[in-house]
Design a protein around this motif. Sequence first.
Motif, PDB file in Angstrom:
ATOM      1  N   MET A   1      47.251  43.968  45.198  1.00 40.99           N
ATOM      2  CA  MET A   1      45.959  44.021  45.680  1.00 40.99           C
ATOM      3  C   MET A   1      46.100  43.858  47.060  1.00 40.99           C
ATOM      4  N   GLY A   2      45.362  43.764  48.055  1.00 44.23           N
ATOM      5  CA  GLY A   2      45.126  43.187  48.930  1.00 44.23           C
ATOM      6  C   GLY A   2      44.407  42.160  49.624  1.00 44.23           C
ATOM      7  N   ASP A   3      44.052  41.115  50.646  1.00 41.49           N
ATOM      8  CA  ASP A   3      44.245  40.228  50.195  1.00 41.49           C
ATOM      9  C   ASP A   3      42.405  39.707  50.581  1.00 41.49           C
ATOM     10  N   GLU A   4      41.972  41.052  51.706  1.00 41.00           N
ATOM     11  CA  GLU A   4      40.311  41.547  51.347  1.00 41.00           C
ATOM     12  C   GLU A   4      40.018  41.493  49.879  1.00 41.00           C
ATOM     13  N   LEU A   5      40.126  42.483  48.959  1.00 37.07           N
ATOM     14  CA  LEU A   5      40.366  42.525  47.532  1.00 37.07           C
ATOM     15  C   LEU A   5      40.206  41.530  47.079  1.00 37.07           C
ATOM     16  N   GLU A   6      41.132  40.807  47.506  1.00 37.94           N
ATOM     17  CA  GLU A   6      41.285  39.723  46.256  1.00 37.94           C
ATOM     18  C   GLU A   6      40.132  38.769  46.666  1.00 37.94           C
ATOM     19  N   ARG A   8      37.768  39.127  47.963  1.00 38.08           N
ATOM     20  CA  ARG A   8      35.860  39.889  47.641  1.00 38.08           C
ATOM     21  C   ARG A   8      35.935  39.665  45.611  1.00 38.08           C
ATOM     22  N   LEU A   9      37.196  39.521  45.126  1.00 34.31           N
ATOM     23  CA  LEU A   9      37.001  39.458  43.199  1.00 34.31           C
ATOM     24  C   LEU A   9      36.730  38.384  42.696  1.00 34.31           C
ATOM     25  N   ALA A  10      37.690  36.646  43.986  1.00 33.80           N
ATOM     26  CA  ALA A  10      37.059  35.423  44.378  1.00 33.80           C
ATOM     27  C   ALA A  10      35.765  35.189  44.270  1.00 33.80           C
ATOM     28  N   ALA A  11      35.244  35.608  45.028  1.00 35.27           N
ATOM     29  CA  ALA A  11      33.534  35.671  45.269  1.00 35.27           C
ATOM     30  C   ALA A  11      33.027  35.986  43.823  1.00 35.27           C
ATOM     31  N   ARG A  43      37.997  30.087  44.361  1.00 32.08           N
ATOM     32  CA  ARG A  43      38.429  29.868  45.744  1.00 32.08           C
ATOM     33  C   ARG A  43      39.143  30.547  46.022  1.00 32.08           C
ATOM     34  N   GLY A  44      40.611  32.033  45.195  1.00 31.70           N
ATOM     35  CA  GLY A  44      40.942  32.473  45.826  1.00 31.70           C
ATOM     36  C   GLY A  44      42.265  32.252  45.968  1.00 31.70           C
ATOM     37  N   GLU A  45      43.369  31.030  45.532  1.00 35.01           N
ATOM     38  CA  GLU A  45      44.492  30.156  45.377  1.00 35.01           C
ATOM     39  C   GLU A  45      45.510  30.883  44.780  1.00 35.01           C
ATOM     40  N   ILE A  46      44.358  32.082  44.079  1.00 39.08           N
ATOM     41  CA  ILE A  46      45.455  32.239  42.602  1.00 39.08           C
ATOM     42  C   ILE A  46      44.947  33.689  42.292  1.00 39.08           C
ATOM     43  N   SER A  47      45.844  34.258  42.148  1.00 39.55           N
ATOM     44  CA  SER A  47      45.992  35.956  41.919  1.00 39.55           C
ATOM     45  C   SER A  47      45.646  35.880  40.411  1.00 39.55           C
ATOM     46  N   PRO A  48      45.001  36.461  39.835  1.00 37.88           N
ATOM     47  CA  PRO A  48      44.691  36.654  38.118  1.00 37.88           C
ATOM     48  C   PRO A  48      45.411  38.048  37.697  1.00 37.88           C
ATOM     49  N   THR A  49      46.072  37.203  35.892  1.00 39.96           N
ATOM     50  CA  THR A  49      46.889  38.207  35.505  1.00 39.96           C
ATOM     51  C   THR A  49      45.978  39.461  35.009  1.00 39.96           C
ATOM     52  N   ALA A  50      46.523  39.829  34.227  1.00 35.51           N
ATOM     53  CA  ALA A  50      45.986  40.995  33.240  1.00 35.51           C
ATOM     54  C   ALA A  50      44.664  40.364  32.722  1.00 35.51           C
ATOM     55  N   ALA A  51      45.280  39.615  31.869  1.00 39.30           N
ATOM     56  CA  ALA A  51      45.651  38.354  31.283  1.00 39.30           C
ATOM     57  C   ALA A  51      44.267  38.154  31.419  1.00 39.30           C
TER      58      ALA A  51
END
Length: 186
Positions: A1-6, A8-11, A43-51
Motif C-alpha cells: 500500500m502506498g504512503d498516500e493510501l496508508e 488516507r486509511l489512517a484518516a 496517526r499513520g505511524e504503523i501499517s495494519p495487518t489483515a487481522a
Amino acid sequence: MGDELEARLAARLSALRSERDWSLDELAQHTGVSRSTLSRLERGEISPTAALLGRLCAAYGMPMSRLLAEVEPEPPQLVPAAMQPVWRDRVTGFTRRSVSPPHPGLRGEVIEGVLEPGADIAYPVPPVAGLEHHLWVLAGGLELTVGETVHSVGAGDCLRYRLWGASRFVNSAPAEVRYVLLIVLP
C-alpha cells in the motif's frame, strides 16, 4: 500500500471512530486491540495487518474491502489489471488484489488472494453478518474454517458460504495458494 493510501486509511479509521463518538478506550474494548496500537494506527505511524483490519471492520460493521474502497480512488467501470489496487500484509504473507472493487450501487466485488506457505489468518467475527462468499481456488490448496467447519479447498474447487461467525484461512502447503473470492453483501 502506498504512503498516500496508508495516510488516507489512517484518516478514515480515525473518522469512523469519531462518527460513532467512541474514545480509543471504547474502540479497544470493541476490538480487543490495545489503545496505544489504535492510536498509532490512526496517526499513520504503523501499517495494519489483515487481522487487525478485520477486527476494526467487524467493530464498524463493514467488510474490509469496503473500508479499503473508501480510501482508494473511485474505480472506473473497466478496471485494467494495472489499475487494480494491491494490498500486502507482509506479517501474515497475504496479498489482496481488488479485481473488481466495491462500487456504489453494486453489492458484489471480486478479490484475488494469494497466501504464502505457512500463512494463517483468523478473523474472529465477520465484518457484516450473513456476508455471502464464493471462494474459487485457482492454484494450490487452502484450509478454510467457516464457523466450526473445516474445509479443504483444492485447485479448481469452489466453496460457497454465508459468513455468520469466525473464519480462518490457512496455507499449510509448501507452495503459495491463489484464489478468487466473490463477496456479495446481504
